[in-house]
Write an enzyme that holds these catalytic residues in place. Structure first.
Site, short mmCIF file in Angstrom:
data_model
loop_
_atom_site.label_atom_id
_atom_site.label_comp_id
_atom_site.label_asym_id
_atom_site.label_seq_id
_atom_site.Cartn_x
_atom_site.Cartn_y
_atom_site.Cartn_z
N ASP A 98 117.46 39.63 42.96
CA ASP A 98 117.74 38.48 42.11
C ASP A 98 118.27 37.25 42.84
O ASP A 98 118.87 36.37 42.23
CB ASP A 98 118.76 38.90 41.04
CG ASP A 98 120.05 39.46 41.65
OD1 ASP A 98 120.25 39.30 42.87
OD2 ASP A 98 120.86 40.03 40.90
N GLU A 120 113.17 46.26 41.81
CA GLU A 120 114.37 46.13 40.97
C GLU A 120 114.13 45.07 39.88
O GLU A 120 114.92 44.15 39.66
CB GLU A 120 115.62 45.79 41.78
CG GLU A 120 116.92 46.17 41.11
CD GLU A 120 118.14 45.73 41.93
OE1 GLU A 120 118.38 44.53 42.06
OE2 GLU A 120 118.85 46.61 42.44
N GLU A 134 121.77 34.57 39.37
CA GLU A 134 120.87 35.72 39.55
C GLU A 134 120.10 36.12 38.29
O GLU A 134 118.95 36.55 38.38
CB GLU A 134 121.67 36.92 40.08
CG GLU A 134 122.14 36.76 41.53
CD GLU A 134 123.46 36.02 41.67
OE1 GLU A 134 124.02 35.61 40.63
OE2 GLU A 134 123.94 35.83 42.80
N HIS A 211 132.99 39.10 44.76
CA HIS A 211 132.47 37.87 45.37
C HIS A 211 131.63 36.99 44.45
O HIS A 211 131.24 35.90 44.83
CB HIS A 211 131.63 38.22 46.62
CG HIS A 211 130.31 38.85 46.28
ND1 HIS A 211 130.18 40.20 46.09
CD2 HIS A 211 129.08 38.32 46.11
CE1 HIS A 211 128.92 40.47 45.80
NE2 HIS A 211 128.24 39.36 45.80
N ARG A 213 129.97 34.33 42.15
CA ARG A 213 130.28 32.93 41.88
C ARG A 213 131.07 32.73 40.59
O ARG A 213 132.03 31.98 40.53
CB ARG A 213 128.97 32.16 41.68
CG ARG A 213 128.55 31.31 42.81
CD ARG A 213 127.12 30.86 42.57
NE ARG A 213 126.37 30.98 43.81
CZ ARG A 213 126.26 30.00 44.69
NH1 ARG A 213 126.82 28.84 44.46
NH2 ARG A 213 125.61 30.17 45.81
N HIS A 244 133.74 39.33 51.56
CA HIS A 244 132.48 38.60 51.68
C HIS A 244 132.78 37.32 52.47
O HIS A 244 133.82 36.70 52.23
CB HIS A 244 132.00 38.25 50.26
CG HIS A 244 130.59 37.82 50.18
ND1 HIS A 244 130.19 36.55 50.47
CD2 HIS A 244 129.47 38.50 49.84
CE1 HIS A 244 128.87 36.47 50.29
NE2 HIS A 244 128.41 37.63 49.92
#
Ligand code: UDP
Length: 390
Positions: A98, A120, A134, A211, A213, A244
């Site tokens: 994604d 996926e 995503e 992590h 956003r 991350h």
């Protein structure tokens, strides 16, 4: 005639989840020639994984720039990928997941009239901004793909609800379970950094990665505050968080949780280093998609710091709970699991709705079927919840 399959990816989870597909394609060299094009959307994290899986890309577009915006990543990836695909002319492009690279790869292939296979496919939260960007990357890739490798029956249903042609949908399981098994079967000893980390932890290990956003800002502060309270409440728990490299994540976590007793903040670990650490965890708190799937395979309870999920299978199977980003809710759930053996055992049931380690084989079978190398359509992956097995 052999068909040319081009794998396009750019980030850590894509590299991990496509590695088993790449390995499987290489065993079928009578049917397929394989090439790898990386955008390196996340340079450092991608390189760690290329090295773990010993993959040497045919083309490295190296698009990453400091503080890159989504539009910049999309434009750079799209332009460079279209030019690359124009010259390579594969029979099909495979993308996974994604990310912006996935969407740009599928769009570039479409512009070049090259078929697209989406690994996926069909995960949907139904919320435009969760996960951001995503959810929409995945939907737009679905609109561009010819073959959809849905990990679960539920993902297939989501695709059918969007009027995707059922002929092109194959339920394969998630290749991350194959990747996890590749690590287990590699026979490599636990790497030194992980061995040292494990030596330093006490009785119980709380593994954390956050992590996304949409969790940055207030959500992130709440999560850090909850983590501090959990560690204070349970003196036998050590928290390990491989950070991350996003500057926002690193700076905030180090500021709010740095130099605390029993809290270890590390650089990101490569997959060989990370898997033994994850396997040893008693509880995982994360917003990562891949880790939710892996935790289910390892029977480790997971608290997911999100309000929605495109992976409801783990929640339904009882191995994952959505706890959002409210500090009190996170503490309450972690306290219940760390404080009550029965609550913990109920959640630690062995249930992996995401795959059985044969997903890459199914994907390659589907590719062979698509290209006419075999007549029989591969059977779908089916998961039977515990207790329902006949
Ligand atoms: N992972 C890793 N090292 C780390 C943290 C995670 O190898 O320090 C692996 C993890 O096992 C999983 C994948 O990276 O397979 C998840 O990547 P990420 O959380 O970046 O992406 P998401 O799964 O949310 O798409």
């Amino acid at each position: 005639m052999r068909r040319h399959v081009c794998l396009v990816y750019g980030t850590r989870p894509e590299a991990i989840k496509l590695a088993p597909v790449h390995a499987q394609l290489r065993t079928r060299c009578e049917s397929f020639r394989t090439s790898v094009v990386v955008t390196a959307q996340h340079r450092e994290l991608l390189d760690q994984m290329l090295s773990v899986f010993d993959i040497h890309p045919d083309v490295d577009l190296d698009i990453m720039q400091h503080k890159q915006s989504l539009a910049q990543v999309t434009c750079r990836a799209l332009e460079a990928l279209q030019e690359t695909l124009h010259h390579l002319r594969p029979d099909i492009v495979l993308v996974q997941g994604d990310t912006t690279t996935v969407f740009a790869g599928a769009l570039a292939a479409f512009y070049e009239k090259i078929a697209v296979g989406h690994v996926e496919a069909g995960l949907r939260s139904g919320k435009k901004f969760s996960p951001y960007p995503e959810e929409i990357n995945r939907k737009m890739t679905g609109a561009l793909a010819d073959l959809h490798f849905a990990p679960t029956a539920r993902a297939k249903e989501k695709l059918l609800a969007e009027s995707i042609n059922p002929e092109g949908i194959f339920v394969t399981g998630n290749t991350v379970i194959d990747a996890l098994q590749m690590m287990a079967q590699s026979g490599r000893p636990v790497p030194e950094p992980t061995r040292k980390l494990l030596e330093g932890i006490g009785e119980r290990l709380l593994l954390v990665t956050v992590h996304r956003r949409e969790n940055q800002g207030v959500g992130f502060t709440q999560i850090c505050s909850a983590l501090e309270r959990i560690v204070a409440e349970f003196p036998d728990v050590t928290l390990v968080w491989p950070l991350h490299p996003s500057p926002t994540v690193t700076e905030t976590a180090r500021q709010l949780l740095g130099n605390r007793e029993r809290i270890v903040l590390t650089d990101p670990l490569d997959y060989f280093e990370f898997v033994p650490l994850m396997s040893r965890a008693d509880l995982i708190i994360t917003d990562s998609g891949g880790i939710q799937e892996e935790a289910a395979a390892l029977s480790i309870p997971v608290l997911v710091t999100r309000d929605t999920t495109e992976r409801p299978e783990g929640v339904d199977a009882g191995v994952a709970r959505l706890v959002g980003v409210d500090a009190d809710t996170i503490v309450e759930n972690a306290t219940e699991l760390l404080g009550s053996a029965s609550a913990y055992e109920r959640m630690r049931r062995s249930a992996c709705p995401y795959g059985d380690g044969h997903s890459a084989e199914r994907i390659c079978d589907a590719l062979e079927y698509h290209f006419g190398f075999r007549d029989d359509r591969p059977a779908d992956f089916e998961w039977q919840p515990a207790g329902e097995v006949g």
